[in-house]
Motif scaffolding. Sequence first.
Motif, PDB file in Angstrom:
ATOM      1  N   UNK A 309       0.742  -1.202   0.008  1.00 35.54           N
ATOM      2  CA  UNK A 309       0.087  -0.029   0.230  1.00 35.54           C
ATOM      3  C   UNK A 309       0.978   1.313  -0.077  1.00 35.54           C
ATOM      4  N   UNK A 310       0.533   2.345  -0.757  1.00 36.92           N
ATOM      5  CA  UNK A 310       1.331   3.546  -0.921  1.00 36.92           C
ATOM      6  C   UNK A 310       0.170   4.391  -0.612  1.00 36.92           C
ATOM      7  N   UNK A 311       0.420   5.682   0.340  1.00 36.67           N
ATOM      8  CA  UNK A 311      -0.375   6.655   0.696  1.00 36.67           C
ATOM      9  C   UNK A 311       0.387   7.958   0.575  1.00 36.67           C
ATOM     10  N   UNK A 312      -0.042   8.719  -0.552  1.00 39.56           N
ATOM     11  CA  UNK A 312       0.488  10.061  -0.996  1.00 39.56           C
ATOM     12  C   UNK A 312      -0.384  10.895   0.132  1.00 39.56           C
ATOM     13  N   UNK A 313       0.551  11.638   1.176  1.00 38.10           N
ATOM     14  CA  UNK A 313      -0.193  12.240   2.224  1.00 38.10           C
ATOM     15  C   UNK A 313      -0.215  13.694   1.840  1.00 38.10           C
ATOM     16  N   UNK A 314      -0.891  14.423   2.856  1.00 42.62           N
ATOM     17  CA  UNK A 314      -1.073  15.854   2.682  1.00 42.62           C
ATOM     18  C   UNK A 314       0.390  16.545   2.675  1.00 42.62           C
ATOM     19  N   UNK A 315       0.761  17.450   1.663  1.00 44.83           N
ATOM     20  CA  UNK A 315       1.821  18.304   1.802  1.00 44.83           C
ATOM     21  C   UNK A 315       2.022  18.995   3.123  1.00 44.83           C
ATOM     22  N   UNK A 316       3.250  19.120   3.601  1.00 41.96           N
ATOM     23  CA  UNK A 316       3.597  19.934   4.747  1.00 41.96           C
ATOM     24  C   UNK A 316       4.566  21.184   4.709  1.00 41.96           C
ATOM     25  N   UNK A 317       4.459  22.117   5.091  1.00 41.79           N
ATOM     26  CA  UNK A 317       5.372  23.200   5.218  1.00 41.79           C
ATOM     27  C   UNK A 317       5.970  23.472   6.657  1.00 41.79           C
ATOM     28  N   UNK A 318       7.237  24.000   6.586  1.00 42.63           N
ATOM     29  CA  UNK A 318       7.722  24.390   7.943  1.00 42.63           C
ATOM     30  C   UNK A 318       7.037  25.543   8.672  1.00 42.63           C
ATOM     31  N   UNK A 319       6.762  25.201   9.950  1.00 47.09           N
ATOM     32  CA  UNK A 319       6.054  26.280  10.785  1.00 47.09           C
ATOM     33  C   UNK A 319       6.807  27.324  11.278  1.00 47.09           C
ATOM     34  N   UNK A 320       6.369  28.430  11.650  1.00 44.48           N
ATOM     35  CA  UNK A 320       7.317  29.718  11.850  1.00 44.48           C
ATOM     36  C   UNK A 320       7.898  28.945  13.439  1.00 44.48           C
ATOM     37  N   UNK A 321       9.201  29.290  13.463  1.00 46.04           N
ATOM     38  CA  UNK A 321       9.881  28.880  14.573  1.00 46.04           C
ATOM     39  C   UNK A 321      10.099  27.425  14.708  1.00 46.04           C
ATOM     40  N   UNK A 322       9.743  26.679  13.769  1.00 45.93           N
ATOM     41  CA  UNK A 322      10.094  25.300  14.091  1.00 45.93           C
ATOM     42  C   UNK A 322      11.345  24.959  13.189  1.00 45.93           C
ATOM     43  N   UNK A 323      12.189  24.137  13.926  1.00 46.95           N
ATOM     44  CA  UNK A 323      13.435  23.819  13.367  1.00 46.95           C
ATOM     45  C   UNK A 323      13.472  22.754  12.343  1.00 46.95           C
ATOM     46  N   UNK A 324      14.461  22.538  11.627  1.00 49.65           N
ATOM     47  CA  UNK A 324      14.341  21.224  10.604  1.00 49.65           C
ATOM     48  C   UNK A 324      14.205  20.071  11.189  1.00 49.65           C
ATOM     49  N   UNK A 325      15.028  19.852  12.523  1.00 50.00           N
ATOM     50  CA  UNK A 325      14.916  18.598  12.955  1.00 50.00           C
ATOM     51  C   UNK A 325      13.225  18.429  13.424  1.00 50.00           C
ATOM     52  N   UNK A 326      12.734  19.435  14.073  1.00 48.08           N
ATOM     53  CA  UNK A 326      11.379  19.278  14.633  1.00 48.08           C
ATOM     54  C   UNK A 326      10.443  18.989  13.319  1.00 48.08           C
ATOM     55  N   UNK A 327      10.713  19.716  12.418  1.00 45.01           N
ATOM     56  CA  UNK A 327       9.876  19.613  11.108  1.00 45.01           C
ATOM     57  C   UNK A 327       9.894  17.846  10.513  1.00 45.01           C
ATOM     58  N   UNK A 328      11.324  17.592  10.514  1.00 44.17           N
ATOM     59  CA  UNK A 328      11.746  16.106  10.240  1.00 44.17           C
ATOM     60  C   UNK A 328      10.824  15.116  11.311  1.00 44.17           C
ATOM     61  N   UNK A 329      10.641  15.475  12.455  1.00 45.25           N
ATOM     62  CA  UNK A 329      10.092  14.571  13.305  1.00 45.25           C
ATOM     63  C   UNK A 329       8.496  14.563  13.119  1.00 45.25           C
ATOM     64  N   UNK A 330       8.222  15.678  12.832  1.00 43.88           N
ATOM     65  CA  UNK A 330       6.559  15.717  12.635  1.00 43.88           C
ATOM     66  C   UNK A 330       6.201  15.084  11.410  1.00 43.88           C
ATOM     67  N   UNK A 331       6.969  15.067  10.398  1.00 47.83           N
ATOM     68  CA  UNK A 331       6.806  14.514   9.105  1.00 47.83           C
ATOM     69  C   UNK A 331       7.059  12.953   9.227  1.00 47.83           C
ATOM     70  N   UNK A 332       7.893  12.500  10.114  1.00 46.43           N
ATOM     71  CA  UNK A 332       8.078  11.217  10.565  1.00 46.43           C
ATOM     72  C   UNK A 332       6.767  10.521  11.199  1.00 46.43           C
ATOM     73  N   UNK A 333       6.227  11.365  12.025  1.00 44.41           N
ATOM     74  CA  UNK A 333       5.020  11.213  12.879  1.00 44.41           C
ATOM     75  C   UNK A 333       3.943  10.647  11.910  1.00 44.41           C
ATOM     76  N   UNK A 334       3.748  11.801  10.666  1.00 43.53           N
ATOM     77  CA  UNK A 334       2.726  11.599  10.028  1.00 43.53           C
ATOM     78  C   UNK A 334       2.820  10.092   9.123  1.00 43.53           C
ATOM     79  N   UNK A 335       3.998   9.887   8.763  1.00 46.01           N
ATOM     80  CA  UNK A 335       4.120   8.710   7.940  1.00 46.01           C
ATOM     81  C   UNK A 335       4.177   7.314   8.821  1.00 46.01           C
ATOM     82  N   UNK A 336       4.713   7.620  10.096  1.00 39.76           N
ATOM     83  CA  UNK A 336       4.638   6.277  10.934  1.00 39.76           C
ATOM     84  C   UNK A 336       3.221   6.000  11.424  1.00 39.76           C
TER      85      UNK A 336
END
Length: 379
Positions: A309-336
């Motif tokens: 199964x393959x899911x194309x999920x909703x696009x995400x943009x970096x939030x104000x004040x969000x670091x690249x590491x936090x952004x990466x973890x948020x996207x990983x949460x969505x995929x997981x």
Amino acid sequence: MSTTGKLKSSSSELDFDRPNIEDYLPSGSTIQQEPHGKLCLRDLLNISPTLSEAAGAIVDDSFTRCFKSNPPEPWNWNVYLFPLWCFGVLVRYLILFPARYRVLVLTIGWMIFLSSFIPVHFLLKGHDKLRRKIERSLVEMMCSFFVASWTGVVKYHGPRPSIRPKQVFVANHTSMIDFIILEQMTAFAVIMQKHPGWVGLLQSTILESVGCIWFNRSEAKDREIVAKKLREHVLGTDNNPLLIFPEGTCVNNHYTVMFKKGSFELGCTVCPVAIKYNKIFVDAFWNSRKQSFSKHLLRLMTSWAVVCDVWYLEPQNQKPGETAIEFAERVRDIISVRAGLKKVPWDGYLKYSHPSPKLKQGKQQNFADSVLRRLEEEK
């Protein structure tokens, strides 16, 4: 025999990696034997932190479990099902593999692809836009032949990605076939480890036509070069959408390891893609350290089917004040969450490295210190 002698004997006979305590004792010190040669409970408790750490590493090694193939429970070991299983093996290896949806399909696919790709690649060099468009379609077609050779049953969820500047697709990574499964729908430009052999030949010839970017883990300067190529690619208006596997290594489709932050520092929209394989017929995880990609493909082609199964999920943009590491973890949460995978706080590149001598010496020194404290208490 003294306790030191016993330690030497057991170390040489049983475990060569065990630290030699005598090396860390002050000169002239020795370890005396307990009365009657018995090990007291207080001796065990005195080094309990070391034992607890060792036991935890053995019993609950969540890092190693990310890179182990977990075969399903056997179903065929009884008098009724074993003959049926044997019959299935004969069908898969002697009928399906050499004929219908296996070698024959893949051979026909390569013949069609090469007979079209070579003339287009060399004869349309002055018409770059048309040449790239045809090459994209041919690569998609060849990937479809690959999926057909496994009898791939792939279900795609969500809208098909479109070609837009300043966007990057990121996905969890189980095998190199992740790229093939996604590529048959859209001609992605992927960033991938450079491989030797026939896979490397395909990378340097055919896949470079869709804008793929290669890196080599053994080259320290590669990171800067790749980062520059990534920024240039996402700004191109006519480039294929960029696909990145930010884990950096294949994980066994039960876990997700840390996402590298480089994919999330490009200042562009990130489109998460979740991939989940069903192991009903075959485990699609590729352990590249134990198995070549040719053997991995052979295992897929001799299975009944590859279900995914393959899911194309909703696009995400970096939030104000969000670091690249936090952004990466948020996207990983969505995929997981979407793929039903368990997150673990490990860097996947540790799979390719070994503990430094300094780290091992530190552990050995701590163990020796605990023994020395015990000796001082006995004085």
